[in-house]
Every structure is written in C-alpha cells, then in structure tokens.
Write an enzyme that holds these catalytic residues in place. Structure first.
Site, PDB file in Angstrom:
ATOM      1  N   HIS A 194       0.776  -1.149  -0.079  1.00  0.00           N
ATOM      2  CA  HIS A 194       0.003  -0.097  -0.130  1.00  0.00           C
ATOM      3  C   HIS A 194       0.657   1.211  -0.006  1.00  0.00           C
ATOM      4  CE1 HIS A 194       0.410   0.064   4.354  1.00  0.00           C
ATOM      5  NE2 HIS A 194       0.462   1.422   4.407  1.00  0.00           N
ATOM      6  N   ASP A 235      -0.398  -7.617   1.883  1.00  0.00           N
ATOM      7  CA  ASP A 235       0.268  -6.097   1.846  1.00  0.00           C
ATOM      8  C   ASP A 235       1.824  -6.202   2.062  1.00  0.00           C
ATOM      9  OD1 ASP A 235       0.414  -3.617   1.809  1.00  0.00           O
ATOM     10  OD2 ASP A 235      -0.630  -3.221   3.710  1.00  0.00           O
ATOM     11  N   GLN A 266       0.176   6.153  12.049  1.00  0.00           N
ATOM     12  CA  GLN A 266       0.173   6.644  10.565  1.00  0.00           C
ATOM     13  C   GLN A 266       1.687   6.788  10.453  1.00  0.00           C
ATOM     14  OE1 GLN A 266      -2.601   7.584  12.556  1.00  0.00           O
ATOM     15  NE2 GLN A 266      -4.174   7.309  11.214  1.00  0.00           N
ATOM     16  N   GLY A 267       2.135   6.620   9.432  1.00  0.00           N
ATOM     17  CA  GLY A 267       3.607   6.857   9.080  1.00  0.00           C
ATOM     18  C   GLY A 267       4.504   5.820   9.388  1.00  0.00           C
ATOM     19  N   ASP A 268       4.144   4.656  10.171  1.00  0.00           N
ATOM     20  CA  ASP A 268       4.890   3.626  10.568  1.00  0.00           C
ATOM     21  C   ASP A 268       4.891   2.684   9.234  1.00  0.00           C
ATOM     22  OD1 ASP A 268       6.025   4.205  12.848  1.00  0.00           O
ATOM     23  OD2 ASP A 268       3.987   4.070  13.851  1.00  0.00           O
ATOM     24  N   SER A 269       3.819   2.681   8.428  1.00  0.00           N
ATOM     25  CA  SER A 269       3.438   1.941   7.358  1.00  0.00           C
ATOM     26  C   SER A 269       4.851   1.372   6.518  1.00  0.00           C
ATOM     27  CB  SER A 269       2.637   2.348   6.300  1.00  0.00           C
ATOM     28  OG  SER A 269       1.231   2.479   6.619  1.00  0.00           O
TER      29      SER A 269
END
Length: 282
Positions: A65, A117, A216-219
């Site tokens: 993603h 993913d 959010q941002g650790d993806s």
C-alpha cells in the site's frame, strides 16, 4: 560486500532507552540500534512516504500500500535512505540509494482489503554492509507462523498519537521510535476486530488494553521478532499494514504475515538477480 549468515539481524547491545509517547507508547531509538531500517522517500523533494527493512544487499521489504499504482510507472520517483535513525540527519553512515525495480504483490488488495500487503524494492546498487547498515534476518525456516504471545518490536517514524492527521510527512517523527507488542492469535484478533477480514496473510500484535501500537507513518516498517535462542539478533516477522485507530483497546495493529510470503520473496529475488547471488538474511 556480503554478510555471513550469522551476521543478519544482529544489533549491538541496546540500553538506556528513553521513554516517549512516540510510535504510541514506545521509546526513542539510538543511532545504530536498528541497522536494517529503511526510509522510503518519494519524488524529487524526497518526501517521506513509508518505512521498509533491508533483507539483502540489494533488497528492501515494505508494504504494497506504500507504493500505489500511479507510481509504478517510474522507478526514478523513489529513493531509499539507509543507515540512519534520524531522517533529517546527514550522518556519515547514512546512504541514499535509487531503485531499480518495484515489485508489489500481485494479489494485494484484490479480493479482501489489505490482503497480501507486501512489496519489494530492488536497489539500483548493492550496498556495502557495516555496523550501522546490515540486513535483517528472514524468519527461520521452521517458523511457519509467529508464536502467539511472543514479544516483537515495531519500529518506525510514525506519529506520536492519532490526532493531527495531516496527509503529508510533516507530522511524522524525525527520530526512529520503537515499541514492544505481543503477537495475538488470529482467532482472538478476528474476535476483536469483528467486522474486518483478518486473513492468513495477516498477523496481529498488540494489547487487549491498548496503549502501545504503530500509527500513521509507520507503514511498511518491520515488526522485529527475537531470533530463537540468540541474543541481540532479530528477524522480520511482519510489515506494518493497517489498523483501526492507534493503540485503542482490543484494536491491535495488523501486519503482513512475513513467514507466509517467504516463497514469494525468495522467488522474486531469484527472478530479478542477475550474475551475482544475493546474500539473504536467514
């Protein structure tokens, strides 16, 4: 320069962690703590998109993603930053590398949201390993499924808390952070997440009471699990994928289940490796 099998996933003795609210309930990492973490930057401005993890001298594992279909057309859009824990520092150890190939999983998001993913970046050049830049191990061959209850560590530059959800990287942390989370059984995770599909390609980690989680941002960053019977050695058990809010009770983080994807990872590396053999952390 290659790395022997005994060197993948090795980190120096870690201590003096400073407690913070970053990554949600975690602590700040020190330079050199996680020599395999990668920052994935996009566009000419090199905007921070996601994290990833180095698994070989020419390969970074991340989440599908993070890539998005529109960027597939131009590998020049991507830059991978290695050897750093502070994103904005120009440290001697830091290294920026361009990308040769982007390989999302062909079944990502096809039938079930967030399924499969996982993705690979093939670097344009092979990196030379040193103390601040090493590959993580892939899961040991006997680990087909992460054992329920083991404590793994998620690391990333993601947000301290759920609010302030600006769409760009402005609210993300400049310094790498980490937090320990236990693996939750798939049955319990399905029970907790109720209306969401938790597939064989996913693994859950977190606490019933919440409080500690990726955000959010650790993806794309790694869920690092302790290598069996070895001190200060880690393998990548998961890749940060999705979650419902951050660090809420009975809403664990959901990760791509790396052991399930080992055949795909190895086949992609094999298919795209020319002349030289890649050294894989195993």
């Amino acid at each position: 320069m290659g790395v022997s099998e005994t060197e993948c996933g090795k980190v120096r003795n870690r201590r003096n962690l400073k407690a913070t609210k970053r990554i949600v309930g975690g602590s700040t990492s020190s330079p050199g703590d996680w020599p395999f973490i990668a920052a994935i930057l996009g566009g000419p401005e090199e905007v921070f998109y996601c994290a990833g993890v180095l698994i070989a001298d020419q390969w970074v594992l991340t989440a599908s993603h993070c890539i998005g279909n529109h960027t597939m057309r131009n590998v020049n859009d991507w830059t991978i930053q290695l050897g750093i824990t502070r994103r904005h520092s120009h440290t001697y150890y830091g290294q920026k590398v361009k990308v040769k190939t982007v390989i999302p999983h062909p079944m990502y998001n096809l039938h079930i949201p967030h399924d499969n993913d996982i993705a690979l970046f093939q670097l344009a050049t092979r990196v030379a390993f040193h103390e601040h830049l090493l590959p993580v191990c892939l899961p040991p061959p006997h680990i087909r499924e992460l054992p329920t209850g083991i404590n793994c560590t998620v690391v990333g530059w993601g947000k301290r808390e759920e609010r302030n959800s600006t769409p760009n990287g402005a609210s993300y942390e400049p310094t790498l952070n980490e937090v320990n989370v236990p693996i939750v059984s798939r049955d319990l995770c399905i029970d907790w997440l109720e209306t969401f599909n938790v597939t064989e390609g996913m693994i859950c980690a977190g606490y019933q009471e919440g409080g500690r989680d990726a955000c959010q941002g650790d993806s794309g960053g790694p869920l690092l699990c302790p290598y069996p019977n070895e001190k200060d050695r880690w393998f990548v058990g998961g890749i940060v994928s999705w979650g419902v809010r951050c660090a809420h009770p009975k809403l664990p983080g959901v990760y791509a289940n790396v052991p399930k994807f080992i055949p795909w990872i190895l086949s992609q590396i094999n298919n795209h490796s020319v002349l030289q053999t890649d050294t894989i952390g195993r």
